[in-house]
Design an enzyme around this catalytic site. Sequence first.
Site, short mmCIF file in Angstrom:
data_model
loop_
_atom_site.label_atom_id
_atom_site.label_comp_id
_atom_site.label_asym_id
_atom_site.label_seq_id
_atom_site.Cartn_x
_atom_site.Cartn_y
_atom_site.Cartn_z
N HIS A 239 44.11 -0.46 73.20
CA HIS A 239 45.55 -0.46 73.42
C HIS A 239 46.00 0.77 74.18
CE1 HIS A 239 49.21 -2.65 73.34
NE2 HIS A 239 49.82 -1.49 73.17
N TYR A 243 48.31 1.76 78.08
CA TYR A 243 49.27 2.81 78.44
C TYR A 243 48.70 3.75 79.48
CZ TYR A 243 51.83 0.71 74.73
OH TYR A 243 52.48 -0.22 73.98
N HIS A 390 51.19 -12.61 78.83
CA HIS A 390 51.78 -11.29 78.54
C HIS A 390 51.16 -10.21 79.42
CE1 HIS A 390 52.76 -7.60 76.41
NE2 HIS A 390 51.49 -7.41 76.12
N PHE A 391 49.82 -10.19 79.49
CA PHE A 391 49.27 -9.06 80.24
C PHE A 391 49.30 -9.26 81.75
CE2 PHE A 391 45.00 -10.82 78.80
CZ PHE A 391 44.45 -11.06 80.05
N HIS A 392 49.54 -10.51 82.18
CA HIS A 392 49.74 -10.65 83.62
C HIS A 392 51.14 -10.18 84.01
CE1 HIS A 392 45.89 -12.72 83.77
NE2 HIS A 392 45.92 -12.40 85.05
N ARG A 455 43.07 -19.16 74.97
CA ARG A 455 42.69 -18.41 76.16
C ARG A 455 41.17 -18.48 76.31
NH1 ARG A 455 43.32 -11.99 74.47
NH2 ARG A 455 42.40 -11.70 76.51
N ARG A 456 40.66 -17.99 77.42
CA ARG A 456 39.22 -17.91 77.71
C ARG A 456 38.53 -19.27 77.58
NH1 ARG A 456 39.56 -13.97 73.37
NH2 ARG A 456 39.99 -11.90 74.18
FE1 HAS Z 1 50.44 -5.62 75.26
C1 HAS Z 1 47.92 -7.69 74.10
C2 HAS Z 1 51.77 -5.46 72.12
C3 HAS Z 1 52.86 -3.43 76.39
C4 HAS Z 1 48.67 -5.16 78.15
N1 HAS Z 1 48.64 -6.31 75.99
C5 HAS Z 1 47.76 -7.16 75.36
C6 HAS Z 1 46.63 -7.37 76.20
C7 HAS Z 1 46.82 -6.61 77.33
C8 HAS Z 1 48.10 -5.96 77.19
C9 HAS Z 1 45.86 -6.46 78.50
O1 HAS Z 1 50.87 -6.13 69.27
C10 HAS Z 1 45.47 -8.32 75.90
C11 HAS Z 1 44.25 -7.64 75.40
C12 HAS Z 1 43.16 -8.68 75.17
O2 HAS Z 1 42.40 -8.94 76.12
O3 HAS Z 1 43.11 -9.23 74.07
N2 HAS Z 1 52.05 -4.69 74.42
C13 HAS Z 1 52.42 -4.77 73.12
C14 HAS Z 1 53.63 -3.97 72.93
C15 HAS Z 1 53.94 -3.42 74.13
C16 HAS Z 1 52.93 -3.84 75.06
C17 HAS Z 1 54.37 -3.79 71.65
N3 HAS Z 1 50.73 -4.54 76.94
C18 HAS Z 1 51.78 -3.69 77.20
C19 HAS Z 1 51.60 -3.07 78.49
C20 HAS Z 1 50.41 -3.55 78.98
C21 HAS Z 1 49.89 -4.47 78.01
C22 HAS Z 1 52.54 -2.07 79.10
C23 HAS Z 1 49.72 -3.27 80.25
C24 HAS Z 1 50.09 -2.38 81.12
N4 HAS Z 1 49.95 -6.45 73.48
C25 HAS Z 1 50.61 -6.22 72.30
C26 HAS Z 1 49.89 -6.90 71.22
C27 HAS Z 1 48.79 -7.52 71.78
C28 HAS Z 1 48.86 -7.23 73.19
C29 HAS Z 1 50.22 -6.92 69.79
C30 HAS Z 1 47.71 -8.34 71.03
C31 HAS Z 1 48.04 -9.77 71.01
C32 HAS Z 1 46.91 -10.56 70.37
O4 HAS Z 1 47.10 -11.05 69.25
O5 HAS Z 1 45.83 -10.68 70.97
C33 HAS Z 1 55.10 -2.47 74.38
O6 HAS Z 1 54.62 -1.26 74.90
C34 HAS Z 1 56.14 -3.05 75.28
C35 HAS Z 1 57.38 -2.16 75.35
C36 HAS Z 1 58.16 -2.44 76.58
C37 HAS Z 1 59.48 -2.58 76.66
C38 HAS Z 1 60.12 -2.90 77.99
C39 HAS Z 1 60.99 -1.77 78.54
C40 HAS Z 1 61.48 -2.15 79.88
C41 HAS Z 1 61.46 -1.35 80.98
C42 HAS Z 1 61.93 -1.91 82.29
C43 HAS Z 1 63.22 -1.32 82.72
C44 HAS Z 1 63.77 -2.11 83.87
C45 HAS Z 1 64.63 -1.63 84.79
C46 HAS Z 1 65.09 -2.49 85.90
C47 HAS Z 1 65.17 -0.26 84.72
C48 HAS Z 1 60.35 -2.48 75.49
C49 HAS Z 1 60.99 0.06 80.92
C50 HAS Z 1 65.74 -3.69 85.35
C51 HAS Z 1 66.75 -4.24 86.28
C52 HAS Z 1 67.36 -5.41 86.05
C53 HAS Z 1 68.34 -5.86 87.02
C54 HAS Z 1 67.05 -6.25 84.87
#
Ligand code: HAS
Length: 565
Positions: A239, A243, A390-392, A455-456
């Site tokens: 995980h 980050y 999600h991860f894409h 998946r997979r």
């Molecule tokens: Fe995740 C599974 C939980 C973030 C990548 N994640 C994965 C896997 C990958 C991955 C590769 O808790 C699969 C691994 C595998 O092969 O099995 N993930 C989270 C959580 C976050 C999160 C809580 N993941 C990421 C990021 C990744 C990534 C970043 C890659 C870079 N993830 C999980 C969990 C799994 C998981 C479980 C396991 C699932 C399972 O059961 O297998 C958090 O960090 C997300 C927080 C993000 C936010 C968004 C903030 C928004 C921002 C954008 C601002 C936009 C602006 C412009 C300013 C709260 C900063 C907007 C303008 C407009 C006009 C709208």
Amino acid sequence: MGKPKPKQQPSEKYTSKSVGVIKVDAKDARLVMAHMYVAFIALFLGGAAGLLQVLVRSGLFELPKPFGYYQILTIHGVLLGLILTTYFIMGFQVAAVSRTSGALSDNQRLISWIGFWMMTIGTVMSASMVLLNEASVLYTFYAPLQAHWIYYLGLALVIVGSWIDSMGHCLRWEQWRKENPNQTTPLISFMAVCNSLLWFVATLGVAIEVVFLLLPWALGFVDRVNVLLTRTLFWYFGHALVYFWLLPAYMVWYCVIPKIIGGKLFSDGLARLAFIMFVLFSIPVGVHHQLTEPGIAGSWKFLQVVLTMMVVIPSMITAFSMFATFEMRGRELGAKGLFSWLRRMPWGDARFFAPFVGMVAFVPGGAGGIINASYQMNQVIHNTIWVTGHFHLTVATTVILTFFGAAYWLIPHLTGRTLTKQLNRLGIIQAICWAIGMAIMSFSMHFEGLIGAPRRSTFSDYGGAEIAKTWASYQVAEAVGGTFLFIGIVLFLYIFVNLCLFAPIGEEEFPIAEVAPQAEKTPSILENFKVWIVVLVALILIAYTFPIYDIVQNSPLGSKGFKLW
Ligand code: HAS
């Protein structure tokens, strides 16, 4: 009463000794470009494997023998998830430190080159095994799937090589600190050091897994391996890995994007706080990938779920900072309404447009992450293709589009060329193509996952089962989306090759934003790594000591007296 006095302008401090340092040193540029070549070769090969994969999954295409689906999936995951990212990030961080803290010394650069070559030898070793179908174990290399020992040795070299590689730029940052006592260090250099620290501590887990568990097992020194222990060590790393991918994108958002839009960074202190929070909370959360696994007590899973919610906070801080930066700039340009700043952004600039699309994708991508991390909801989506969706959205859109956007100024800056109007336009078309492709592919994956598609797996794996028919149309949509993405990769590589070889000679800026004059003073505690490392170690011990003790005590290999390692 006159105007309130600006409290601090750390940006002035950044440049106290390095005022002339606006270009990355030529020798450092060569080092960075070496990383970029490997990264983008991996993008091409990994992307081609991705295209094959969506076509096979949908049943539209059958792989010619001797290639297998798991082999292609491994090529895709390893090359894009591990090689493209690690090389781009290491290279980018060298460039960022060289640009803001000054050129690396000859020794520092030599250290980085040694790391680079170790990583490259390791990559060739592992890639050869995958191509020979001796290591079709996916990027997670879960035991009991077993790969050839050369694959594991190659991975170990990549990991150790990356430690040595990152040492070069971390030492340069330390040197800046010594040369500029009591000053706040350049923000992007500080961020690069945070990311390298995170990487080092996280990769300790996977290094132990590979060197002490998988390698002896693959070499036949032991006949069994503790599967749960290997998975737990993998996710201790896994995980934080996500980050490690995200933070360089955040470096671009905080330090570069404000300058490209003509504005200023909202707050230096808030940016540093977000990065320190990532250092602290990225690692003790890996068990949220194992919520459905037996062998880890529910209470420890719950603790790690709570810590996972903590690691959401720095992303919220980042969203807030970015909105504030955009709004401040929009208002400067005369925007009045709540969202009218949006109209004032430089939409015709690919250096802004591509990362902005990435930011937008992170809104659903991050929300999906919070769903994944919510203990009960995880039962619905775990091991379904929702997770792939999600991860894409996260790594393959938010992160990679930011990397593409960064390449549009970084590559010409390093090669002494310029981003022409035509290439810039192509960059915008590329980002639109990516956004369309990913919207189709990733949302299909999310919906398909919600109706239970694993998946997979491929269409033929379901053996004509009735339920598989309900997934079929989503899989065709995924193939359509994946085709757009492959076109996006070809477009990007066309721009990259031009920026390396054919674009007109000239000066392209490495944009670094100043901090807004009204920003609060940055508290010096944020730069005190001694304090944060103690807190980090404590959090890791709290989150992992008992689960690992339990696994070692209670898993069959431990309790029945078989060899544990
Ligand atoms: Fe995740 C599974 C939980 C973030 C990548 N994640 C994965 C896997 C990958 C991955 C590769 O808790 C699969 C691994 C595998 O092969 O099995 N993930 C989270 C959580 C976050 C999160 C809580 N993941 C990421 C990021 C990744 C990534 C970043 C890659 C870079 N993830 C999980 C969990 C799994 C998981 C479980 C396991 C699932 C399972 O059961 O297998 C958090 O960090 C997300 C927080 C993000 C936010 C968004 C903030 C928004 C921002 C954008 C601002 C936009 C602006 C412009 C300013 C709260 C900063 C907007 C303008 C407009 C006009 C709208």
